[in-house]
Design a protein around this motif. Structure first.
Motif, PDB file in Angstrom:
ATOM      1  N   HIS A  81      33.940  55.665  -9.568  1.00  0.00           N
ATOM      2  CA  HIS A  81      35.341  55.400  -9.245  1.00  0.00           C
ATOM      3  C   HIS A  81      36.303  56.373  -9.902  1.00  0.00           C
ATOM      4  O   HIS A  81      37.222  56.882  -9.246  1.00  0.00           O
ATOM      5  N   VAL A  82      36.127  56.642 -11.185  1.00  0.00           N
ATOM      6  CA  VAL A  82      37.094  57.478 -11.893  1.00  0.00           C
ATOM      7  C   VAL A  82      37.122  58.905 -11.361  1.00  0.00           C
ATOM      8  O   VAL A  82      38.193  59.424 -11.023  1.00  0.00           O
ATOM      9  N   PRO A  83      35.985  59.607 -11.252  1.00  0.00           N
ATOM     10  CA  PRO A  83      36.070  60.982 -10.740  1.00  0.00           C
ATOM     11  C   PRO A  83      36.582  61.066  -9.307  1.00  0.00           C
ATOM     12  O   PRO A  83      37.343  61.986  -8.968  1.00  0.00           O
ATOM     13  N   LEU A  84      36.206  60.112  -8.463  1.00  0.00           N
ATOM     14  CA  LEU A  84      36.675  60.150  -7.082  1.00  0.00           C
ATOM     15  C   LEU A  84      38.160  59.812  -6.993  1.00  0.00           C
ATOM     16  O   LEU A  84      38.912  60.453  -6.241  1.00  0.00           O
ATOM     17  N   ALA A  85      38.602  58.816  -7.738  1.00  0.00           N
ATOM     18  CA  ALA A  85      40.027  58.476  -7.741  1.00  0.00           C
ATOM     19  C   ALA A  85      40.859  59.625  -8.298  1.00  0.00           C
ATOM     20  O   ALA A  85      41.946  59.931  -7.782  1.00  0.00           O
ATOM     21  N   ALA A  86      40.350  60.282  -9.345  1.00  0.00           N
ATOM     22  CA  ALA A  86      41.064  61.422  -9.929  1.00  0.00           C
ATOM     23  C   ALA A  86      41.177  62.557  -8.919  1.00  0.00           C
ATOM     24  O   ALA A  86      42.208  63.260  -8.868  1.00  0.00           O
ATOM     25  N   ALA A  91      44.978  65.503  -5.269  1.00  0.00           N
ATOM     26  CA  ALA A  91      45.417  65.890  -3.923  1.00  0.00           C
ATOM     27  C   ALA A  91      46.662  65.112  -3.494  1.00  0.00           C
ATOM     28  O   ALA A  91      47.106  65.235  -2.342  1.00  0.00           O
ATOM     29  N   ASN A  92      47.210  64.297  -4.403  1.00  0.00           N
ATOM     30  CA  ASN A  92      48.389  63.469  -4.124  1.00  0.00           C
ATOM     31  C   ASN A  92      48.160  62.524  -2.948  1.00  0.00           C
ATOM     32  O   ASN A  92      49.051  62.316  -2.103  1.00  0.00           O
ATOM     33  N   VAL A  93      46.976  61.933  -2.911  1.00  0.00           N
ATOM     34  CA  VAL A  93      46.614  60.958  -1.884  1.00  0.00           C
ATOM     35  C   VAL A  93      46.420  59.596  -2.557  1.00  0.00           C
ATOM     36  O   VAL A  93      45.675  59.484  -3.539  1.00  0.00           O
ATOM     37  N   THR A 110      42.204  56.819 -18.986  1.00  0.00           N
ATOM     38  CA  THR A 110      42.072  58.202 -18.502  1.00  0.00           C
ATOM     39  C   THR A 110      42.622  58.333 -17.091  1.00  0.00           C
ATOM     40  O   THR A 110      43.320  59.302 -16.756  1.00  0.00           O
ATOM     41  N   LEU A 111      42.329  57.337 -16.260  1.00  0.00           N
ATOM     42  CA  LEU A 111      42.822  57.358 -14.884  1.00  0.00           C
ATOM     43  C   LEU A 111      44.343  57.168 -14.854  1.00  0.00           C
ATOM     44  O   LEU A 111      45.036  57.767 -14.019  1.00  0.00           O
ATOM     45  N   LEU A 112      44.869  56.352 -15.757  1.00  0.00           N
ATOM     46  CA  LEU A 112      46.325  56.216 -15.874  1.00  0.00           C
ATOM     47  C   LEU A 112      46.976  57.556 -16.211  1.00  0.00           C
ATOM     48  O   LEU A 112      48.043  57.889 -15.670  1.00  0.00           O
ATOM     49  N   ASP A 113      46.350  58.330 -17.083  1.00  0.00           N
ATOM     50  CA  ASP A 113      46.861  59.667 -17.416  1.00  0.00           C
ATOM     51  C   ASP A 113      46.910  60.545 -16.172  1.00  0.00           C
ATOM     52  O   ASP A 113      47.889  61.265 -15.937  1.00  0.00           O
ATOM     53  N   ALA A 114      45.838  60.495 -15.368  1.00  0.00           N
ATOM     54  CA  ALA A 114      45.793  61.305 -14.144  1.00  0.00           C
ATOM     55  C   ALA A 114      46.843  60.839 -13.144  1.00  0.00           C
ATOM     56  O   ALA A 114      47.448  61.659 -12.435  1.00  0.00           O
ATOM     57  N   ARG A 116      49.769  59.570 -13.798  1.00  0.00           N
ATOM     58  CA  ARG A 116      51.101  60.010 -14.234  1.00  0.00           C
ATOM     59  C   ARG A 116      51.388  61.451 -13.817  1.00  0.00           C
ATOM     60  O   ARG A 116      52.554  61.841 -13.675  1.00  0.00           O
ATOM     61  N   ALA A 117      50.337  62.243 -13.624  1.00  0.00           N
ATOM     62  CA  ALA A 117      50.504  63.649 -13.235  1.00  0.00           C
ATOM     63  C   ALA A 117      50.508  63.833 -11.721  1.00  0.00           C
ATOM     64  O   ALA A 117      50.571  64.965 -11.232  1.00  0.00           O
ATOM     65  N   SER A 118      50.469  62.746 -10.977  1.00  0.00           N
ATOM     66  CA  SER A 118      50.359  62.800  -9.517  1.00  0.00           C
ATOM     67  C   SER A 118      51.533  62.078  -8.869  1.00  0.00           C
ATOM     68  O   SER A 118      52.166  61.208  -9.475  1.00  0.00           O
ATOM     69  N   SER A 119      51.798  62.416  -7.617  1.00  0.00           N
ATOM     70  CA  SER A 119      52.799  61.673  -6.852  1.00  0.00           C
ATOM     71  C   SER A 119      52.176  60.485  -6.143  1.00  0.00           C
ATOM     72  O   SER A 119      52.879  59.686  -5.521  1.00  0.00           O
ATOM     73  N   ALA A 120      50.853  60.362  -6.232  1.00  0.00           N
ATOM     74  CA  ALA A 120      50.126  59.263  -5.595  1.00  0.00           C
ATOM     75  C   ALA A 120      49.896  58.141  -6.595  1.00  0.00           C
ATOM     76  O   ALA A 120      50.177  58.270  -7.795  1.00  0.00           O
TER      77      ALA A 120
END
Length: 361
Positions: A81-86, A91-93, A110-114, A116-120
């Motif tokens: 889940h984490v690598p695929l969600a990241a 890709a902002n999806v 870690t996923l929360l950090d990712a 925050r850096a995305s528009s998705a």
């Protein structure tokens, strides 16, 4: 969106993917299935044929490169889940993740950090929150109709035989994140938390009673909440009469739910306290007919995306549930109470639900 419809792809085409595909089809007026992804291409092709999906991909990377998707549903094993969600976030999806969203509290952070850096945004599947009975109960509690919450019971007593654990990825902390606490009862105690709010302290036990598993096959927890309520939680895979039960005792009424894998309005029972007959009418008045399930949550997610708001259930909110699961394991394996916020990032039970290992490992 294409033709005012959200373009949705499903990644991982095993059993649970059918619930997701069915939900999208049920929302056909504003959503459409555009892609199916699986490392086993033949399985993805069969799934696409069944659900009339026009494109099949062997990887998420190829799906995202095609650029024809607004929302990805992750139905793969929890360890992926984490690598695929990241990858979706990069890709902002937007991505909708099956339970459990991550294998550990640290992974969720870690996923929360990712995010925050995305528009998705990442949305977690906790579909029991969205049945009309649960929605009405939260409304009545918020309006003060029920009075203070005092006592709650949350029992997920299911049955899985030895054959169930024959698959190599089942019954491990490394791939599933844990036993019935993470993989089965999590839906019920997430619903409990959505109604009672932030928990405060947990004291728990876990045991391997009968199944050939490296995790527990039973856990039990006593939980206190910030609002003063107290609750017991049971998660079992050794119970021949399977049921999912929740009970909420408020000052003015008892609300009970019994079902198995999903509920309707008729699965709820409301018992007013003495001289509290108004509670029953407040419960039943214009009660919508919405069963719990993936369709109910997807409708809520699409509503939020259309409005440009945060979709339910966001990672930050799901953290309350994942932290409780981690605390149940930490309390059970250390034989000590655990308070919310105590499992610091990088600590044993934040890194891995089983910490250094179950006592029977």
């Amino acid at each position: 969106m294409s033709d005012s419809k959200y373009r949705i792809a499903i990644v991982g085409t095993g059993g649970i993917a059918n619930a997701h595909a069915g939900a999208v089809v049920a929302c056909a007026d504003r959503a459409q299935l555009v892609g199916a992804v699986d490392v086993e291409l033949d399985r993805a092709t069969a799934f696409a044929t069944k659900w009339d999906i026009p494109a099949v991909y062997p990887s998420l990377t190829e799906l995202l490169a095609a650029g024809d998707v607004d929302l990805v549903h992750l139905c793969t094993p929890p360890s992926s889940h984490v690598p695929l969600a990241a990858e979706c976030l990069a890709a902002n999806v937007n991505v909708l993740v099956e339970k459990p969203p991550t294998l550990s509290l640290d992974e969720l952070d870690t996923l929360l950090d990712a995010e925050r850096a995305s528009s998705a945004q990442v949305v977690c599947i906790f579909q029991h929150r969205f049945g009309s009975g649960a929605v009405r109960l939260r409304e009545l509690a918020a309006d003060g109709v029920l009075g203070r919450p005092l006592v709650a019971l949350c029992n997920t007593t299911w049955y899985r035989d030895d054959e169930y654990f024959a698959m190599p990825w089942r019954g491990t902390f490394e791939v599933e994140g844990g036993g019935p606490t993470m993989g089965h009862g999590i839906h019920q105690f997430d619903l409990l938390l959505s109604i009672l709010g932030p928990w405060e302290k947990v004291t728990a036990i876990a045991a391997r009673q009968a199944r050939p598993t490296k995790t527990e096959d039973v856990s039990m927890a006593l939980v206190t909440f910030e609002n003063g309520a107290v609750a017991s939680i049971v998660n079992s895979l050794v119970s021949p009469r399977q049921t999912s039960q929740l009970r909420f005792d408020y000052e003015n009424a008892t609300a009970e739910l019994e079902h198995l894998y999903g509920y309707k309005n008729e699965d709820w029972t409301i018992t007013p306290g003495p001289s509290q007959d108004a509670v029953a009418s407040a419960w039943s008045e214009d009660l919508p007919v919405v069963p719990s399930g993936h369709t109910a949550q997807l409708n809520a997610v699409l509503d939020a995306l259309t409005a440009g708001s945060q979709a339910p259930v966001p990672l930050a909110e799901a953290r309350n549930t994942i932290e409780l699961a981690a605390a149940i394991y930490a309390s059970a394996f250390t034989d000590k109470p655990v308070r919310r916020g105590e499992l610091a990032r990088g600590s044993d039970y934040a890194k891995r639900m089983g910490g250094p290992g179950a006592p029977w490992s």
